[in-house]
Design an enzyme around this catalytic site. Sequence first.
Site, PDB file in Angstrom:
ATOM      1  N   ASN A 131      35.809  35.283  45.794  1.00  0.00           N
ATOM      2  CA  ASN A 131      36.016  36.487  45.877  1.00  0.00           C
ATOM      3  C   ASN A 131      34.847  37.240  46.485  1.00  0.00           C
ATOM      4  O   ASN A 131      33.639  36.809  46.150  1.00  0.00           O
ATOM      5  CB  ASN A 131      36.338  37.299  44.385  1.00  0.00           C
ATOM      6  CG  ASN A 131      36.340  38.705  44.563  1.00  0.00           C
ATOM      7  OD1 ASN A 131      37.112  39.313  44.701  1.00  0.00           O
ATOM      8  ND2 ASN A 131      35.243  39.288  43.849  1.00  0.00           N
ATOM      9  N   GLU A 132      34.889  38.173  47.257  1.00  0.00           N
ATOM     10  CA  GLU A 132      33.874  38.969  47.948  1.00  0.00           C
ATOM     11  C   GLU A 132      32.408  38.270  48.229  1.00  0.00           C
ATOM     12  O   GLU A 132      31.627  38.590  47.603  1.00  0.00           O
ATOM     13  CB  GLU A 132      33.856  40.163  47.212  1.00  0.00           C
ATOM     14  CG  GLU A 132      35.008  41.039  47.380  1.00  0.00           C
ATOM     15  CD  GLU A 132      34.684  42.440  46.454  1.00  0.00           C
ATOM     16  OE1 GLU A 132      33.632  42.743  45.728  1.00  0.00           O
ATOM     17  OE2 GLU A 132      35.428  43.526  46.844  1.00  0.00           O
ATOM     18  N   TYR A 175      38.419  50.106  48.774  1.00  0.00           N
ATOM     19  CA  TYR A 175      38.419  51.363  47.660  1.00  0.00           C
ATOM     20  C   TYR A 175      38.000  52.752  48.418  1.00  0.00           C
ATOM     21  O   TYR A 175      36.922  52.823  49.117  1.00  0.00           O
ATOM     22  CB  TYR A 175      37.710  51.143  46.431  1.00  0.00           C
ATOM     23  CG  TYR A 175      38.130  49.924  45.716  1.00  0.00           C
ATOM     24  CD1 TYR A 175      39.217  50.060  44.905  1.00  0.00           C
ATOM     25  CD2 TYR A 175      37.464  48.680  45.797  1.00  0.00           C
ATOM     26  CE1 TYR A 175      39.757  48.891  44.243  1.00  0.00           C
ATOM     27  CE2 TYR A 175      37.886  47.439  45.115  1.00  0.00           C
ATOM     28  CZ  TYR A 175      39.023  47.431  44.350  1.00  0.00           C
ATOM     29  OH  TYR A 175      39.453  46.614  43.750  1.00  0.00           O
ATOM     30  N   GLN A 212      43.604  47.870  39.912  1.00  0.00           N
ATOM     31  CA  GLN A 212      44.390  46.798  39.516  1.00  0.00           C
ATOM     32  C   GLN A 212      45.599  47.371  38.675  1.00  0.00           C
ATOM     33  O   GLN A 212      46.326  48.503  39.261  1.00  0.00           O
ATOM     34  CB  GLN A 212      43.346  46.195  38.533  1.00  0.00           C
ATOM     35  CG  GLN A 212      42.130  45.660  39.051  1.00  0.00           C
ATOM     36  CD  GLN A 212      41.156  44.898  38.256  1.00  0.00           C
ATOM     37  OE1 GLN A 212      41.615  44.298  37.047  1.00  0.00           O
ATOM     38  NE2 GLN A 212      39.740  44.651  38.686  1.00  0.00           N
ATOM     39  N   GLU A 218      42.809  43.828  47.276  1.00  0.00           N
ATOM     40  CA  GLU A 218      42.059  44.983  46.564  1.00  0.00           C
ATOM     41  C   GLU A 218      42.216  46.285  47.232  1.00  0.00           C
ATOM     42  O   GLU A 218      41.620  46.103  48.375  1.00  0.00           O
ATOM     43  CB  GLU A 218      40.993  44.344  46.040  1.00  0.00           C
ATOM     44  CG  GLU A 218      40.525  43.500  45.209  1.00  0.00           C
ATOM     45  CD  GLU A 218      39.258  43.337  44.452  1.00  0.00           C
ATOM     46  OE1 GLU A 218      38.387  44.293  44.535  1.00  0.00           O
ATOM     47  OE2 GLU A 218      38.933  42.169  44.198  1.00  0.00           O
ATOM     48  N   GLU A 256      42.183  41.481  36.265  1.00  0.00           N
ATOM     49  CA  GLU A 256      40.988  40.713  36.197  1.00  0.00           C
ATOM     50  C   GLU A 256      40.709  40.622  34.624  1.00  0.00           C
ATOM     51  O   GLU A 256      40.838  41.658  34.062  1.00  0.00           O
ATOM     52  CB  GLU A 256      39.884  41.351  37.078  1.00  0.00           C
ATOM     53  CG  GLU A 256      38.660  40.824  36.782  1.00  0.00           C
ATOM     54  CD  GLU A 256      37.621  41.275  37.925  1.00  0.00           C
ATOM     55  OE1 GLU A 256      38.027  42.306  38.845  1.00  0.00           O
ATOM     56  OE2 GLU A 256      36.358  40.771  38.028  1.00  0.00           O
ATOM     57  N   ASN A 282      35.286  39.894  40.633  1.00  0.00           N
ATOM     58  CA  ASN A 282      34.107  39.702  40.628  1.00  0.00           C
ATOM     59  C   ASN A 282      33.841  38.538  39.550  1.00  0.00           C
ATOM     60  O   ASN A 282      32.953  37.627  39.313  1.00  0.00           O
ATOM     61  CB  ASN A 282      32.913  40.723  40.376  1.00  0.00           C
ATOM     62  CG  ASN A 282      32.869  41.338  41.434  1.00  0.00           C
ATOM     63  OD1 ASN A 282      32.967  41.373  42.422  1.00  0.00           O
ATOM     64  ND2 ASN A 282      32.324  42.896  41.077  1.00  0.00           N
TER      65      ASN A 282
HETATM   66  O1  AHR Z   1      38.510  45.420  41.195  1.00  0.00           O
HETATM   67  C1  AHR Z   1      37.159  45.850  40.702  1.00  0.00           C
HETATM   68  C2  AHR Z   1      36.284  45.068  41.593  1.00  0.00           C
HETATM   69  O2  AHR Z   1      36.221  45.537  42.718  1.00  0.00           O
HETATM   70  C3  AHR Z   1      36.473  43.459  41.837  1.00  0.00           C
HETATM   71  O3  AHR Z   1      36.100  42.772  40.576  1.00  0.00           O
HETATM   72  C4  AHR Z   1      35.709  43.245  43.161  1.00  0.00           C
HETATM   73  O4  AHR Z   1      36.254  42.119  43.781  1.00  0.00           O
HETATM   74  C5  AHR Z   1      35.621  44.484  43.736  1.00  0.00           C
HETATM   75  O5  AHR Z   1      34.340  44.670  43.979  1.00  0.00           O
END
Ligand code: AHR
Length: 500
Positions: A171-172, A243, A351, A291, A26, A71
């Site tokens: 995205n999200e 995450y 990432q 992700e 990113e 993001n």
């Molecule tokens: O990977 C970091 C961030 O985590 C990304 O930009 C977003 O999609 C997620 O919230």
Amino acid sequence: RKTKMTIDKAYRISQVDKRIFGSFIEHLGRAVYGGIYQPGHASADEEGFRQDVLELVRELRVPVVRYPGGNYVSNYFWEDGVGPVSERRARLDLAWRSLEPNTFGLGEFTKWAAKAGTDVMMAVNLGTRGTKDACNLLEYCNHPSGTKYSDLRRKHGAEHPYNIKLWCLGNEMDGEWQIGHKNMQEYGRLSEETAKAMKLMDPSIELVTCGSSFMGMPTFPQWEATTLECSYDYVDYISLHQYYGNEAGDSADFLALSDDMEEFIHTVVSVCDFVKAKKRSRRNIHLSFDEWNVWYHSKDQEVDIMQNHPWQIGPRLLEDHYNFEDALVVGLMLITLLKHADRVKIACLAQLVNVIAPIMTDPQGGVWKQTIFYPFLHASMYGRGEVIQTILDTPVHETSRHGAVTDVVSVAVFREEEEELTVFAVNRNLEEDQQIHMDLRSFEGYGILEKIELVSEDLKAENSIYEENVKPVRDKEVRMDGQMAELVLKKASWNVIRFG
Ligand code: AHR
């Protein structure tokens, strides 16, 4: 403690799609600037790409890399990053409150991806832009010539189309932190219309519609149901993001979190199949877990930089330094993805470089491998084959929030052509070793090739540019008697047991 595993090659779940070993770059922190791209650095090539980073990316054999966000994509203006670099202008990146110089853009990324030996998974901006701009970008990337945007690409020096096959529809979009956040009806319709138009332009592409940002989102799983009811006929995958962190300092419970990931996958599969039935469709929607990782060590630093030191180029954002227990969680998450290879076709470790990443760079010095590098490397090297249903009989131990969870979590992958069977296993019991009895009944003539393990006395041990405290070792202690194997999985360990 004793665990019994029975593995029979007749019980095949699915071929693993190699894109399950994907990753993510990113425009965030030092992922691009000071990560993959650092003109002037001793290891930079003529295009400014750090070759020491490229070497490690190639070692991980990453088949696909998602780009440019995250993001960041929700206010992404791809035109800013193409054409002569001298004419490009900087822009404020609102997602990460950073300064985007645009000296690295789409063309540079496709060149970098070719050097890294990876495909591109491109995302379009459905936050502040929409269908029209997504189509313009697709035309720029994939149309051969003779149109406004394809000829613009040619003018920029790329005669042949980039032919990007995999696209994320935003995205999200369920997250209120997202620039241009939508509710589920709004996003469902936008995703449907954008997918429809993009497939009219290039029917060979595959599309990922946004699912929930994590399982705890208040709109999960209604978001998946409502948005898919709109876009089902045009999209191929739905995304999952997750995450995990050990904020509570409870390691046993931290290692139990992969059970939540398992539940997340089951629920999303159920919702996809519910909508399939409602639509009387014959097509399955597959899962793109685009992700996933451990992310929590750097949260305070993130708040400080974004609030008090905004508008920097390549700030030190999301630079988690991973420890040994994080590597175990990454291993557990990999096993969970592999176990669901029948429906999870794409996954991106988020990432790849510097930003919540397995690979770290020193601005003046070299590169180093975080603890999480190793389980990912092993899975990517030996996890490409067919997943075999393992019958696992293992004890349980108590955890604070997850109750009783299994000691051992494992998956077996059979590579028929290579005549290799690999078992990935984590012993998440922190107190006791595990005596393993493996019944490999149908693997006649197979012997032990090697047993690799990642172990540490210290759950909090980290690597750095100076020392590699956590790295794999070879363990020879596997006894075989015909098709029966006896071995030990040390307490708190990641293990790769290869037979052939
Ligand atoms: O990977 C970091 C961030 O985590 C990304 O930009 C977003 O999609 C997620 O919230």
